[in-house]
Design a protein around this motif. Structure first.
Motif, PDB file in Angstrom:
ATOM      1  N   ALA A 208       4.259  -1.657   1.559  1.00 53.43           N
ATOM      2  CA  ALA A 208       3.063  -0.680   2.226  1.00 53.43           C
ATOM      3  C   ALA A 208       4.001   0.500   3.033  1.00 53.43           C
ATOM      4  N   ASP A 209       4.928   0.026   3.490  1.00 52.22           N
ATOM      5  CA  ASP A 209       5.851   0.900   4.362  1.00 52.22           C
ATOM      6  C   ASP A 209       6.653   1.910   3.173  1.00 52.22           C
ATOM      7  N   LEU A 210       6.996   1.585   2.323  1.00 57.52           N
ATOM      8  CA  LEU A 210       7.336   2.320   1.262  1.00 57.52           C
ATOM      9  C   LEU A 210       6.568   3.362   0.776  1.00 57.52           C
TER      10      LEU A 210
ATOM     11  N   VAL B 252      -3.543   6.793   1.860  1.00 60.68           N
ATOM     12  CA  VAL B 252      -3.878   5.120   1.726  1.00 60.68           C
ATOM     13  C   VAL B 252      -3.698   4.400   2.953  1.00 60.68           C
ATOM     14  N   ASN B 253      -4.566   3.818   3.317  1.00 62.48           N
ATOM     15  CA  ASN B 253      -4.077   2.879   4.477  1.00 62.48           C
ATOM     16  C   ASN B 253      -4.250   1.270   3.815  1.00 62.48           C
ATOM     17  N   VAL B 254      -3.053   0.821   3.998  1.00 65.37           N
ATOM     18  CA  VAL B 254      -2.704  -0.500   3.548  1.00 65.37           C
ATOM     19  C   VAL B 254      -2.564  -1.286   4.748  1.00 65.37           C
ATOM     20  N   THR B 255      -3.577  -2.459   4.685  1.00 63.40           N
ATOM     21  CA  THR B 255      -3.372  -3.395   6.086  1.00 63.40           C
ATOM     22  C   THR B 255      -3.340  -4.594   5.602  1.00 63.40           C
ATOM     23  N   VAL B 256      -2.153  -5.287   6.573  1.00 60.48           N
ATOM     24  CA  VAL B 256      -1.892  -6.714   5.971  1.00 60.48           C
ATOM     25  C   VAL B 256      -2.147  -7.724   7.038  1.00 60.48           C
TER      26      VAL B 256
ATOM     27  N   GLU C 243       4.077  -6.003   3.360  1.00 59.63           N
ATOM     28  CA  GLU C 243       4.344  -4.979   4.592  1.00 59.63           C
ATOM     29  C   GLU C 243       5.611  -3.828   4.032  1.00 59.63           C
ATOM     30  N   ALA C 244       6.600  -4.417   3.625  1.00 64.65           N
ATOM     31  CA  ALA C 244       7.575  -3.586   3.044  1.00 64.65           C
ATOM     32  C   ALA C 244       7.278  -2.777   2.017  1.00 64.65           C
TER      33      ALA C 244
ATOM     34  N   SER D 198      -0.846   1.004   9.259  1.00 67.67           N
ATOM     35  CA  SER D 198       0.361   2.128   9.507  1.00 67.67           C
ATOM     36  C   SER D 198      -0.811   3.474   9.679  1.00 67.67           C
ATOM     37  N   PHE D 199      -1.766   3.026  10.526  1.00 63.38           N
ATOM     38  CA  PHE D 199      -2.677   4.208  10.767  1.00 63.38           C
ATOM     39  C   PHE D 199      -3.394   4.079  12.174  1.00 63.38           C
TER      40      PHE D 199
ATOM     41  N   PHE E  94      -0.029  -5.701  10.222  1.00 66.51           N
ATOM     42  CA  PHE E  94       0.590  -4.272   9.660  1.00 66.51           C
ATOM     43  C   PHE E  94      -0.525  -3.147   9.646  1.00 66.51           C
TER      44      PHE E  94
ATOM     45  N   LEU F 135      -5.107  -7.657  12.024  1.00 68.43           N
ATOM     46  CA  LEU F 135      -3.942  -7.275  11.123  1.00 68.43           C
ATOM     47  C   LEU F 135      -2.786  -7.286  11.848  1.00 68.43           C
TER      48      LEU F 135
ATOM     49  N   ARG G 243       3.739   4.384   1.650  1.00 70.11           N
ATOM     50  CA  ARG G 243       3.561   5.480   2.810  1.00 70.11           C
ATOM     51  C   ARG G 243       4.095   6.803   2.534  1.00 70.11           C
TER      52      ARG G 243
ATOM     53  N   SER H 234       9.306  -2.170   7.834  1.00 72.63           N
ATOM     54  CA  SER H 234       9.998  -3.096   7.621  1.00 72.63           C
ATOM     55  C   SER H 234      11.574  -2.870   7.881  1.00 72.63           C
TER      56      SER H 234
ATOM     57  N   GLU I 152      13.688  -3.135  -4.169  1.00 72.60           N
ATOM     58  CA  GLU I 152      13.784  -2.540  -2.838  1.00 72.60           C
ATOM     59  C   GLU I 152      13.226  -3.315  -1.680  1.00 72.60           C
TER      60      GLU I 152
END
Lengths: 303, 316
Positions: free
Chosen positions: B55-57, B65-69, B52-53, A242-243, A240, A238, B59, A73, B290
């Motif tokens: 999920a980003d933090l 853990v795979n967070v998908t949006v 997303e933000a 992250s993998f 977003f 998707l 990580r 982000s 944040e």
């Protein structure tokens, strides 16, 4: 390509261009020639402007981080790694699914089917019409099919690859047929006359001669699939991830979707990032087209 | 023998791809006490930057853990949420009764959590010097369905405004922003004049408004802050005088009626049964300030945080 060569020669010899060059300076032909050049220039100018502005906008972020980092982000920390890997993986599976099927269908229609049969004529007509269907329709079709068989998570590599395969299958069938048609009938007759079976003729003579045309057309079709976002968005793509995508059932994102997502953000830095990602997509497309040209030049035969 | 080489290459590719696919699915972190698995979120594209933000933090805390949006829109998100396909649903408006009914039909129980606040800004070009404040009635005059084709100039809104042609821009019908604005200003969700230029891309709206002398539009406050050189927000009078759209006025509720909360709907079963979902949602609320700052939204008040924590506590 050999299909177009005779037509090209005819233009050069006799018609408009030849006559103007040969001194036919009638106002009509001059005006027509100018108009032709103008439209060519216009198309070219648009293309150059688009590419140049994208490169200028994206260049500040065109660095290693773009290739190795995950979306984030904070625009300065974000990269398109999962999108690049996702695009490659989806295209690889699309190729695996369409090429054998499309080429086989093309071979059947061109070499073996009875063209006077009404059923075959309907299939032919349908293939040609399907090639012109908007891509979103294939997304909807795949979505409907997946829902019907009860797949819950539709944002998986195999689903995206299926939608894109359906999209380019008709194109691949058509280019296969075009390429086979360009192989002179004498090659087949010669092979058959020497005692080869129809299948031997196909695999040892006709198909190898058609490889350049088939490969070029197929790679161009795959390039189109690479740039598609609409059918994948319908499948709930998707924005977003992250993998890294790691298989047929993995979630994924692709370059066009990542670009689409970033251009919609308020921050200017994300727009720069989107432009940089567009350059990566452009580079991938150019690389694929270059492969097409290399294959064509290397295997091309002239009769 | 060129063909054979070609066929060889193709089959090598095919085999390697099959081998790759055989080990498909999501990776599971071998580290046993670290959380693993997926958290699936879908819904509003307005709320997506927040999730997303988060999920980003997240990580950095739980890398396994795979967070998908995804962004199917608020309505599209609820459709999947109520079919049990997602763990979290991002929403820029509350769930509708008919949507909740589908959830109930499928046995999906959910909890509504407010994750941030957003101000819907009413926007004019930066060069516009005649509009400082608009009342809700004036906005209704401009945007109401009956204004279609008749209200075309600024001086029809208020005689003190110059005779400049109105150029209207707004989000399209799929967005929660559209639903919210039409409900608050025109009294009925979806009721709006149709002769305006719609776009789902707020940056397109910014360009459109900035390029027209009589431009007017509405979208999230963050796009105004990011484009302060092109456009500005006008104050809105909801009956208690003109109030500027700002962090403070949105948080204290004085920016009415266009200040709004943004929601994440949590699937109760996912929260209770999947430790990664519980961990992620708790983290989301814990770090909401944040998260909101990263996504350019307005954070929660202490009271809102307390409510959210209470809600989550009842889920176990």
């Amino acid at each position: 390509m050999s299909v177009f060569a005779p037509i090209g020669r005819r233009i050069g010899d006799g018609t408009i261009r030849g006559r103007v060059k040969g001194g036919d300076a009638s106002p009509t032909s001059i005006v027509f020639l100018v108009l032709l050049w103008l439209s060519l220039f216009l198309a070219f100018a648009f293309l150059v402007t688009l590419i140049v502005t994208t490169i200028i906008e994206g260049s500040p972020r065109l660095n290693g981080m773009l290739l190795t980092e995950y979306p984030a982000s904070r625009p300065e920390e974000a990269g398109a790694r999962p999108a690049i890997l996702g695009s490659m993986m989806v295209i690889a599976f699309t190729a695996l699914m369409t090429l054998p099927l499309g080429i086989a269908a093309g071979v059947h229609l061109e070499e073996f089917s009875d063209r006077n049969n009404w059923w075959n004529r309907i299939v032919e007509l349908n293939v040609q019409n399907l090639a012109a269907v908007p891509s979103i329709v294939y997304g909807l079709l795949t979505l409907g099919a997946l829902t019907a068989i009860g797949v819950k998570d539709k944002n998986i590599v195999i689903a995206g690859a299926t939608a894109l395969s359906l999209l380019i299958l008709p194109v691949i069938i058509i280019v296969t047929r075009e390429a086979l048609r360009a192989v002179p009938i004498e090659i087949r007759q010669g092979s058959l006359a020497l005692g080869a079976t129809p299948l031997q003729t196909l695999f040892r003579q006709t198909l190898p001669s058609a490889v350049p045309g088939i490969a070029t057309g197929s790679i161009l079709a795959l390039s189109r699939a690479l740039g598609e976002a609409a059918p994948l968005l319908i499948l709930g793509a998707l924005v977003f991830v992250s993998f890294d995508p790691n298989g047929l059932l993995s979630g994924y994102t692709t370059l066009p979707i990542q670009i689409f997502n970033w251009t919609g953000r308020p921050q200017e830095e994300f727009h720069i990032l989107a432009a940089a990602t567009s350059i990566v997509l452009l580079a991938l497309l150019l690389a694929m087209n270059a492969i097409a040209i290399v294959i064509r030049n290397r295997y091309q035969k002239r009769w | 023998m060129k063909t054979l080489k070609f066929a060889g290459l193709a089959s090598t590719l095919a085999i390697s791809a099959l081998v790759l696919s055989a080990c498909g699915g999501q990776t599971v972190d071998p580290n046993s006490d670290a959380l693993a698995g997926a958290v699936v979120a879908d819904g509003s594209s307005t709320v997506a930057p927040l999730t997303e933000a988060a999920a980003d933090l997240f990580r950095d805390v739980e890398a396994g853990v795979n967070v998908t949006v995804a962004t199917s829109g608020t309505g599209g998100g609820f459709e999947k949420f109520c079919a049990g396909e997602t763990d979290l649903s991002n929403a820029s408006r509350g769930i509708k009764d008919e949507e909740a009914a589908i959830c109930a039909e499928n046995g999906i129980e959910f909890t509504e959590i407010i994750v941030a606040n957003d101000g819907l800004a009413v926007v004019v070009p930066a060069g516009n010097d005649f509009v400082q404040c608009l009342t809700v009635e004036q906005l209704n005059t401009i945007w109401g369905p009956e204004a279609e084709g008749t209200i075309t100039s600024w001086n029809q809104v208020d005689p003190s405004f110059p005779d400049v042609e109105l150029a209207l821009f707004g989000p399209g019908t799929d967005s929660g922003t559209f639903d919210y604005f039409t409900k608050e200003i025109n009294g009925e969700e979806g009721a709006i004049r149709t002769d305006y230029s719609p776009s789902e891309d707020d940056n397109v709206l910014v360009q459109g408004i900035a390029g027209a002398e009589g431009g007017l539009g509405f979208f999230g406050l963050s796009y105004v802050t990011e484009n302060a050189d092109l456009i500005r927000a006008v104050a809105v009078d909801g009956g208690n005088g003109c109030v500027d759209a700002s962090e403070a006025t949105v948080q204290d509720g004085s920016y009415t009626p266009l200040g709004r909360p943004l929601y994440v709907y949590v699937n109760n079963a996912s929260y209770a049964e999947k430790p990664q979902v519980k961990s992620f949602v708790d983290f989301y609320i814990e770090n909401q300030a944040e998260v909101a700052a990263l996504a350019l939204y307005i954070g929660l008040t202490d009271e809102q945080v307390a409510v959210a924590k209470d809600e989550l506590a009842t889920l176990g």
